[in-house]
Write a protein that holds these residues in place. Structure first.
Motif, PDB file in Angstrom:
ATOM      1  N   ASP A 238       0.695  -1.121   0.089  1.00 23.76           N
ATOM      2  CA  ASP A 238      -0.007  -0.233  -0.083  1.00 23.76           C
ATOM      3  C   ASP A 238       1.075   1.226   0.093  1.00 23.76           C
ATOM      4  N   ALA A 239       0.202   2.441  -0.195  1.00 23.12           N
ATOM      5  CA  ALA A 239       0.910   3.587  -0.228  1.00 23.12           C
ATOM      6  C   ALA A 239       1.124   4.441   0.929  1.00 23.12           C
ATOM      7  N   THR A 240       0.727   3.710   2.221  1.00 22.72           N
ATOM      8  CA  THR A 240       1.018   4.412   3.540  1.00 22.72           C
ATOM      9  C   THR A 240       2.629   4.327   3.828  1.00 22.72           C
ATOM     10  N   PRO A 241       2.927   5.076   4.757  1.00 23.97           N
ATOM     11  CA  PRO A 241       4.640   5.099   5.125  1.00 23.97           C
ATOM     12  C   PRO A 241       5.059   3.772   5.670  1.00 23.97           C
ATOM     13  N   GLU A 242       4.087   2.909   6.269  1.00 24.35           N
ATOM     14  CA  GLU A 242       4.233   1.537   6.601  1.00 24.35           C
ATOM     15  C   GLU A 242       4.497   0.637   5.609  1.00 24.35           C
ATOM     16  N   HIS A 243       4.158   0.712   4.232  1.00 29.04           N
ATOM     17  CA  HIS A 243       4.430  -0.081   2.970  1.00 29.04           C
ATOM     18  C   HIS A 243       3.615  -1.350   3.679  1.00 29.04           C
ATOM     19  N   ALA A 244       2.324  -1.418   4.130  1.00 26.26           N
ATOM     20  CA  ALA A 244       1.730  -2.395   4.421  1.00 26.26           C
ATOM     21  C   ALA A 244       1.341  -3.544   3.208  1.00 26.26           C
ATOM     22  N   PHE A 245       1.076  -4.792   3.519  1.00 26.53           N
ATOM     23  CA  PHE A 245       0.504  -5.735   2.729  1.00 26.53           C
ATOM     24  C   PHE A 245      -0.786  -5.188   2.469  1.00 26.53           C
ATOM     25  N   THR A 246      -1.129  -5.687   1.148  1.00 27.93           N
ATOM     26  CA  THR A 246      -2.440  -5.323   0.780  1.00 27.93           C
ATOM     27  C   THR A 246      -2.953  -6.417  -0.548  1.00 27.93           C
ATOM     28  N   GLU A 247      -4.184  -6.153  -1.107  1.00 29.21           N
ATOM     29  CA  GLU A 247      -4.662  -7.085  -1.996  1.00 29.21           C
ATOM     30  C   GLU A 247      -3.723  -6.766  -3.387  1.00 29.21           C
ATOM     31  N   VAL A 248      -3.443  -7.918  -4.277  1.00 30.02           N
ATOM     32  CA  VAL A 248      -3.178  -7.537  -5.500  1.00 30.02           C
ATOM     33  C   VAL A 248      -3.860  -6.673  -6.255  1.00 30.02           C
ATOM     34  N   GLY A 249      -3.239  -5.590  -6.869  1.00 30.03           N
ATOM     35  CA  GLY A 249      -4.000  -4.545  -7.568  1.00 30.03           C
ATOM     36  C   GLY A 249      -4.491  -3.422  -6.648  1.00 30.03           C
ATOM     37  N   ASN A 250      -4.348  -3.441  -5.451  1.00 28.70           N
ATOM     38  CA  ASN A 250      -4.754  -2.345  -4.726  1.00 28.70           C
ATOM     39  C   ASN A 250      -3.572  -1.547  -3.989  1.00 28.70           C
ATOM     40  N   GLY A 251      -2.337  -1.721  -4.495  1.00 33.04           N
ATOM     41  CA  GLY A 251      -1.408  -0.997  -4.074  1.00 33.04           C
ATOM     42  C   GLY A 251      -0.339  -0.568  -5.171  1.00 33.04           C
ATOM     43  N   THR A 252       0.894  -0.241  -4.694  1.00 33.71           N
ATOM     44  CA  THR A 252       1.701   0.398  -5.855  1.00 33.71           C
ATOM     45  C   THR A 252       2.448  -0.408  -6.623  1.00 33.71           C
ATOM     46  N   ILE A 253       2.605  -1.738  -6.517  1.00 29.16           N
ATOM     47  CA  ILE A 253       3.354  -2.494  -7.398  1.00 29.16           C
ATOM     48  C   ILE A 253       2.860  -2.691  -8.709  1.00 29.16           C
ATOM     49  N   ASP A 254       3.899  -2.411  -9.949  1.00 29.57           N
ATOM     50  CA  ASP A 254       3.103  -2.423 -11.354  1.00 29.57           C
ATOM     51  C   ASP A 254       3.458  -3.799 -11.742  1.00 29.57           C
ATOM     52  N   PHE A 255       2.208  -4.656 -11.185  1.00 31.71           N
ATOM     53  CA  PHE A 255       2.271  -6.049 -11.892  1.00 31.71           C
ATOM     54  C   PHE A 255       2.195  -6.407 -13.354  1.00 31.71           C
ATOM     55  N   SER A 280     -11.192 -10.499   7.133  1.00 32.48           N
ATOM     56  CA  SER A 280     -11.301 -11.972   6.620  1.00 32.48           C
ATOM     57  C   SER A 280     -10.364 -12.360   5.333  1.00 32.48           C
ATOM     58  N   PRO A 281      -9.343 -13.071   5.517  1.00 34.35           N
ATOM     59  CA  PRO A 281      -8.327 -13.630   4.435  1.00 34.35           C
ATOM     60  C   PRO A 281      -9.131 -13.773   3.225  1.00 34.35           C
ATOM     61  N   PHE A 282     -10.128 -14.485   3.440  1.00 29.73           N
ATOM     62  CA  PHE A 282     -10.988 -14.859   2.241  1.00 29.73           C
ATOM     63  C   PHE A 282     -11.585 -13.712   1.397  1.00 29.73           C
ATOM     64  N   ASP A 283     -11.860 -12.547   1.938  1.00 27.25           N
ATOM     65  CA  ASP A 283     -12.196 -11.370   1.384  1.00 27.25           C
ATOM     66  C   ASP A 283     -11.038 -11.034   0.659  1.00 27.25           C
ATOM     67  N   SER A 284      -9.790 -10.944   1.147  1.00 34.35           N
ATOM     68  CA  SER A 284      -8.704 -10.505   0.492  1.00 34.35           C
ATOM     69  C   SER A 284      -8.287 -11.236  -0.712  1.00 34.35           C
ATOM     70  N   ILE A 285      -8.251 -12.698  -0.574  1.00 35.58           N
ATOM     71  CA  ILE A 285      -7.938 -13.318  -1.691  1.00 35.58           C
ATOM     72  C   ILE A 285      -8.858 -13.297  -2.902  1.00 35.58           C
ATOM     73  N   THR A 286     -10.154 -13.005  -2.376  1.00 32.75           N
ATOM     74  CA  THR A 286     -11.355 -12.936  -3.621  1.00 32.75           C
ATOM     75  C   THR A 286     -10.795 -11.515  -4.336  1.00 32.75           C
ATOM     76  N   LYS A 287     -10.527 -10.364  -3.844  1.00 31.37           N
ATOM     77  CA  LYS A 287     -10.192  -9.235  -4.291  1.00 31.37           C
ATOM     78  C   LYS A 287      -8.884  -9.495  -5.245  1.00 31.37           C
ATOM     79  N   SER A 288      -7.902 -10.083  -4.603  1.00 30.30           N
ATOM     80  CA  SER A 288      -6.716 -10.441  -5.509  1.00 30.30           C
ATOM     81  C   SER A 288      -7.063 -11.185  -6.862  1.00 30.30           C
ATOM     82  N   ILE A 289      -7.845 -12.257  -6.612  1.00 20.54           N
ATOM     83  CA  ILE A 289      -8.011 -13.007  -7.708  1.00 20.54           C
ATOM     84  C   ILE A 289      -8.758 -12.298  -8.825  1.00 20.54           C
ATOM     85  N   THR A 290      -9.498 -11.435  -8.291  1.00 20.89           N
ATOM     86  CA  THR A 290     -10.508 -10.705  -9.199  1.00 20.89           C
ATOM     87  C   THR A 290      -9.650  -9.848 -10.312  1.00 20.89           C
ATOM     88  N   TYR A 291      -8.784  -9.314  -9.408  1.00 19.99           N
ATOM     89  CA  TYR A 291      -7.721  -8.299 -10.252  1.00 19.99           C
ATOM     90  C   TYR A 291      -6.832  -8.986 -11.027  1.00 19.99           C
TER      91      TYR A 291
END
Length: 297
Positions: A238-255, A280-291
């Motif tokens: 993610d774009a926060t100073p902590e550079h936290a984990f986030t779902e694929v497509g929800n952050g700053t990495i140019d996949f 829920s991790p199931f919500d997160s992995i759903t967002k990632s696979i959708t992207y």
């Protein structure tokens, strides 16, 4: 849940993606993309209800898995290879890779079996029985990071582990975090591992999040070591100073840019992994696979 209409629409999108990015054609099997999940993401659910968790993972759309740390005692989430393989098959899943430890740490790993240094033969035999194609050193504990000479010694152990894996038709790999890019003297430990291992016996599983967090360029690493990276971990930053984990497509990495170099990297499989999820991790992995389905395969 897929309907016939959504399947046909998805299949056409996947075909278009193959034309646009031939390097990714290997991920399309009978109209379905091969999309992997590292089970560490749903580790709590796997610990309490592996059967229910795998069914849910498959329902979300994942069909390729990577196991979290195996031990000779726990085996595969409490199951022997045949029982676990049958459970995977009943859900249309294949475990292509699994994570392992070095076993040098004299703390909680002292009695751990199935590590590189303790009963590795058993780990390889169990992996072969399950049909695993990649055995990956997952992580080095702080006690296992003792300077460049120690990394050279570890490289030798990786070569030995890789030789044993090769006899079973399995590829050994090493998975990075960011500490391998803390320069010691004038070298990165990551480069020491690459330079002191046989490129055929020891491949790399690139974690794109940790490489990016370490201010390294994945594409430059591919160019320097072509064909050395058959496995990737996908999690976003993610774009926060902590550079936290986030779902694929929800952050700053140019996949999209990185996936354009999949063939040069030698990538065969990728696995979504999110170490921490906001809910829920199931919500997160759903967002990632959708992207991923819309943008990468």
């Amino acid at each position: 849940m897929y309907t016939r209409r959504s399947f046909l629409r998805s299949a056409s999108l996947y075909s278009a993606g193959v034309l646009a990015a031939p390097a990714l054609s290997s991920f399309i099997k009978a109209g379905q993309p091969t999309i992997g999940l590292q089970l560490y993401t749903v580790r709590d659910a796997m610990a309490s209800d592996p059967a229910g968790t795998l069914a849910k993972v498959a329902q979300i759309g994942y069909n390729s898995l990577e196991g979290a740390t195996y031990t000779g005692t726990e085996k595969f989430y409490g199951m022997d290879p045949k029982s676990f393989k049958d459970l995977l098959k009943s859900n249309g899943l294949v475990m292509r890779s699994c994570h392992y430890r070095v076993g040098e740490d004299l703390g909680k790993e002292k009695e751990m079996k199935g590590t590189l240094l303790n009963d590795w033969d058993r780990a390889v035999d169990d992996a072969a029985a399950l049909g695993i194609k990649y055995m990956v050193c997952a992580w080095l504990s702080p006690a296992e990071r003792k300077g460049l000479d120690h990394y050279k010694w570890l490289a030798g152990e990786f070569n030995k582990a890789g030789e044993r894996c090769k006899k079973a038709g399995i590829q050994f790999c090493y998975h990075n975090h960011d500490f391998e890019f803390d320069k010691q003297g004038d070298q990165y430990p990551y480069d020491v591992v690459l330079e002191n291992t046989d490129k055929n016996l020891v491949k790399m599983e690139m974690d794109l999040y940790w490489v990016t967090k370490a201010n390294q360029d994945p594409i430059a690493l591919f160019a320097k070591n072509p064909g050395r990276f058959p496995l990737w971990h996908l999690k976003d930053m993610d774009a926060t100073p902590e550079h936290a984990f986030t779902e694929v497509g929800n952050g700053t990495i140019d996949f999209k840019k990185i996936f354009a170099h999949a063939s040069h990297a030698g990538m065969k499989y990728f696995f979504v992994e999110q170490d921490k999820c906001p809910g829920s991790p199931f919500d997160s992995i759903t967002k990632s696979i959708t992207y991923i389905k819309k943008n990468l395969v």
